[in-house]
Design a protein around this motif. Structure first.
Motif, PDB file in Angstrom:
ATOM      1  N   LYS A  18       0.870  -1.174   0.000  1.00  0.00           N
ATOM      2  CA  LYS A  18       0.000   0.000   0.000  1.00  0.00           C
ATOM      3  C   LYS A  18       0.906   1.222   0.000  1.00  0.00           C
ATOM      4  CE  LYS A  18      -4.198   1.771   2.195  1.00  0.00           C
ATOM      5  NZ  LYS A  18      -5.245   1.492   3.212  1.00  0.00           N
ATOM      6  N   VAL A  19       0.653   2.135  -0.938  1.00  0.00           N
ATOM      7  CA  VAL A  19       1.536   3.285  -1.136  1.00  0.00           C
ATOM      8  C   VAL A  19       0.756   4.575  -0.942  1.00  0.00           C
ATOM      9  CG1 VAL A  19       3.100   4.455  -2.734  1.00  0.00           C
ATOM     10  CG2 VAL A  19       2.889   1.952  -2.796  1.00  0.00           C
ATOM     11  N   PHE A  20       1.356   5.500  -0.216  1.00  0.00           N
ATOM     12  CA  PHE A  20       0.755   6.807   0.003  1.00  0.00           C
ATOM     13  C   PHE A  20       1.654   7.878  -0.628  1.00  0.00           C
ATOM     14  CE2 PHE A  20      -2.596   5.835   3.053  1.00  0.00           C
ATOM     15  CZ  PHE A  20      -2.195   4.602   3.546  1.00  0.00           C
ATOM     16  N   LEU A  21       1.079   8.691  -1.507  1.00  0.00           N
ATOM     17  CA  LEU A  21       1.782   9.845  -2.045  1.00  0.00           C
ATOM     18  C   LEU A  21       1.092  11.091  -1.500  1.00  0.00           C
ATOM     19  CD1 LEU A  21       2.275   8.807  -5.791  1.00  0.00           C
ATOM     20  CD2 LEU A  21       3.735   8.341  -3.834  1.00  0.00           C
ATOM     21  N   GLU A  22       1.909  11.951  -0.886  1.00  0.00           N
ATOM     22  CA  GLU A  22       1.348  13.113  -0.210  1.00  0.00           C
ATOM     23  C   GLU A  22       1.649  14.393  -0.984  1.00  0.00           C
ATOM     24  OE1 GLU A  22       0.027  10.671   2.969  1.00  0.00           O
ATOM     25  OE2 GLU A  22      -0.485  12.725   2.414  1.00  0.00           O
ATOM     26  N   CYS A  23       0.703  15.312  -0.942  1.00  0.00           N
ATOM     27  CA  CYS A  23       0.866  16.592  -1.618  1.00  0.00           C
ATOM     28  C   CYS A  23       0.299  17.691  -0.734  1.00  0.00           C
ATOM     29  CB  CYS A  23       0.132  16.567  -2.962  1.00  0.00           C
ATOM     30  SG  CYS A  23       0.122  18.141  -3.840  1.00  0.00           S
ATOM     31  N   VAL A  24       1.066  18.759  -0.568  1.00  0.00           N
ATOM     32  CA  VAL A  24       0.624  19.894   0.242  1.00  0.00           C
ATOM     33  C   VAL A  24       0.832  21.177  -0.546  1.00  0.00           C
ATOM     34  CG1 VAL A  24       1.004  21.191   2.361  1.00  0.00           C
ATOM     35  CG2 VAL A  24       1.234  18.708   2.379  1.00  0.00           C
ATOM     36  N   GLN A  25      -0.186  22.041  -0.531  1.00  0.00           N
ATOM     37  CA  GLN A  25      -0.048  23.353  -1.172  1.00  0.00           C
ATOM     38  C   GLN A  25      -0.266  24.441  -0.115  1.00  0.00           C
ATOM     39  OE1 GLN A  25      -2.926  25.425  -1.584  1.00  0.00           O
ATOM     40  NE2 GLN A  25      -4.581  23.936  -1.300  1.00  0.00           N
ATOM     41  N   ASP A  26       0.439  25.577  -0.328  1.00  0.00           N
ATOM     42  CA  ASP A  26       0.460  26.599   0.712  1.00  0.00           C
ATOM     43  C   ASP A  26      -0.281  27.874   0.333  1.00  0.00           C
ATOM     44  OD1 ASP A  26       3.888  27.839   0.178  1.00  0.00           O
ATOM     45  OD2 ASP A  26       2.129  27.749  -1.134  1.00  0.00           O
ATOM     46  N   MET A  27      -1.151  27.807  -0.695  1.00  0.00           N
ATOM     47  CA  MET A  27      -1.816  29.030  -1.148  1.00  0.00           C
ATOM     48  C   MET A  27      -3.321  28.985  -0.980  1.00  0.00           C
ATOM     49  SD  MET A  27       0.204  31.409  -1.908  1.00  0.00           S
ATOM     50  CE  MET A  27      -0.844  32.509  -2.858  1.00  0.00           C
ATOM     51  N   ASP A  28      -3.817  28.112  -0.123  1.00  0.00           N
ATOM     52  CA  ASP A  28      -5.243  28.077   0.167  1.00  0.00           C
ATOM     53  C   ASP A  28      -6.092  27.808  -1.086  1.00  0.00           C
ATOM     54  OD1 ASP A  28      -7.781  30.235   1.601  1.00  0.00           O
ATOM     55  OD2 ASP A  28      -7.222  28.193   2.163  1.00  0.00           O
ATOM     56  N   HIS A  29      -5.575  27.002  -1.991  1.00  0.00           N
ATOM     57  CA  HIS A  29      -6.303  26.666  -3.214  1.00  0.00           C
ATOM     58  C   HIS A  29      -7.416  25.666  -2.922  1.00  0.00           C
ATOM     59  CE1 HIS A  29      -2.985  27.859  -6.327  1.00  0.00           C
ATOM     60  NE2 HIS A  29      -3.552  28.889  -5.731  1.00  0.00           N
ATOM     61  N   GLU A  30      -8.533  25.853  -3.628  1.00  0.00           N
ATOM     62  CA  GLU A  30      -9.664  24.955  -3.432  1.00  0.00           C
ATOM     63  C   GLU A  30      -9.476  23.638  -4.197  1.00  0.00           C
ATOM     64  OE1 GLU A  30     -10.752  29.173  -3.090  1.00  0.00           O
ATOM     65  OE2 GLU A  30      -9.990  28.020  -4.781  1.00  0.00           O
ATOM     66  N   ASN A  31      -8.903  23.749  -5.385  1.00  0.00           N
ATOM     67  CA  ASN A  31      -8.831  22.593  -6.277  1.00  0.00           C
ATOM     68  C   ASN A  31      -7.482  21.905  -6.203  1.00  0.00           C
ATOM     69  OD1 ASN A  31     -11.290  23.682  -7.312  1.00  0.00           O
ATOM     70  ND2 ASN A  31     -10.100  24.954  -8.723  1.00  0.00           N
ATOM     71  N   MET A  32      -7.508  20.601  -6.156  1.00  0.00           N
ATOM     72  CA  MET A  32      -6.269  19.830  -6.195  1.00  0.00           C
ATOM     73  C   MET A  32      -6.444  18.623  -7.102  1.00  0.00           C
ATOM     74  SD  MET A  32      -4.742  20.159  -2.325  1.00  0.00           S
ATOM     75  CE  MET A  32      -3.061  19.743  -2.839  1.00  0.00           C
TER      76      MET A  32
END
Lengths: 115, 111
Positions: A18-32
């Protein structure tokens, strides 16, 4: 500047893990968004999310799931990794508040190898 | 089915040798056409959005144009630092915010 950070640059996993890829954005964007990029096939959309706890299937969702518990974080999950999921995975974000709201900001990508 | 086709797949230019990259599309209704630049080992970086036929946008040595069937990315007097993969993507009316990408043109500019 918008920053989209992907947790790993390179990842090597075994078939069935089981693999987890994480993503974080720092501009308060609604869409990912999560894309995978393969030679000759271009970028293909896996899943996307317009808000916390919301998710929608993209063009190739099979074998993947996602989680968005917080606005800034969007996780891609490979429930049981297979060799055909070896690829470059790209996370992106965008905002409705941008005049050209479709403009995507991408992370640097995670190169996943499944052995 | 929405399709985006880019040509050529690869292009090698001498510094100062102007050329154009092509992006042809077949979609049910175009909401926007996007150009991105991607350097090796990095994510794509936004260049332009075009919304209607006849529209043009410029940035340094790059100029993007749009017709009802295709878009061109013109590169005037390129420099080695313009070497990258250039990606075209479309957003379809009624398709939300997602983009459909072409496979890209890999550009190499040599001294």
């Amino acid at each position: 500047d918008v920053k989209v950070t992907q947790s790993s640059r390179y990842l090597v996993k075994r078939t069935g893990e089981k693999v987890f890829l994480e993503c974080v954005q720092d501009m308060d964007h609604e869409n990912m968004f999560w894309y995978r990029q393969d030679p000759g096939l271009g970028l293909r959309l896996i899943y996307f999310s317009y808000d916390v706890k919301m998710k929608e299937k993209g063009d190739i969702p099979e074998g993947y799931s996602v989680s968005r518990e917080k606005k800034e974080r969007f996780s891609l999950i490979l429930e049981s990794a297979s060799t055909n999921q070896t690829s470059m995975y790209l996370c992106a974000s965008s905002s409705y508040r941008d005049a050209t709201n479709e403009k995507l900001f991408f992370g640097s990508g995670t190169q996943l190898s499944v052995l | 089915e929405d399709q985006v086709t880019q040509s050529p797949e690869a292009l090698r230019l001498q510094e100062g040798e102007s050329s154009s990259l092509n992006c042809s599309y077949t979609v049910s209704g175009l909401r926007g056409l996007f150009w991105y630049r991607q350097d090796p080992g990095k994510g794509p970086e936004f260049l332009f959005t075009l919304y209607s036929a006849g529209e043009e946008k410029e940035k340094e040595r790059l100029k993007a144009t749009l017709t009802k069937k295709e878009s061109f990315l013109h590169i005037t007097a390129p420099k080695p630092e313009d070497s990258a993969t250039y990606l075209c993507a479309v957003q379809v009316a009624g398709g939300g915010n997602k983009l459909t990408f072409g496979t890209g043109t890999q550009l190499k500019v040599e001294l």
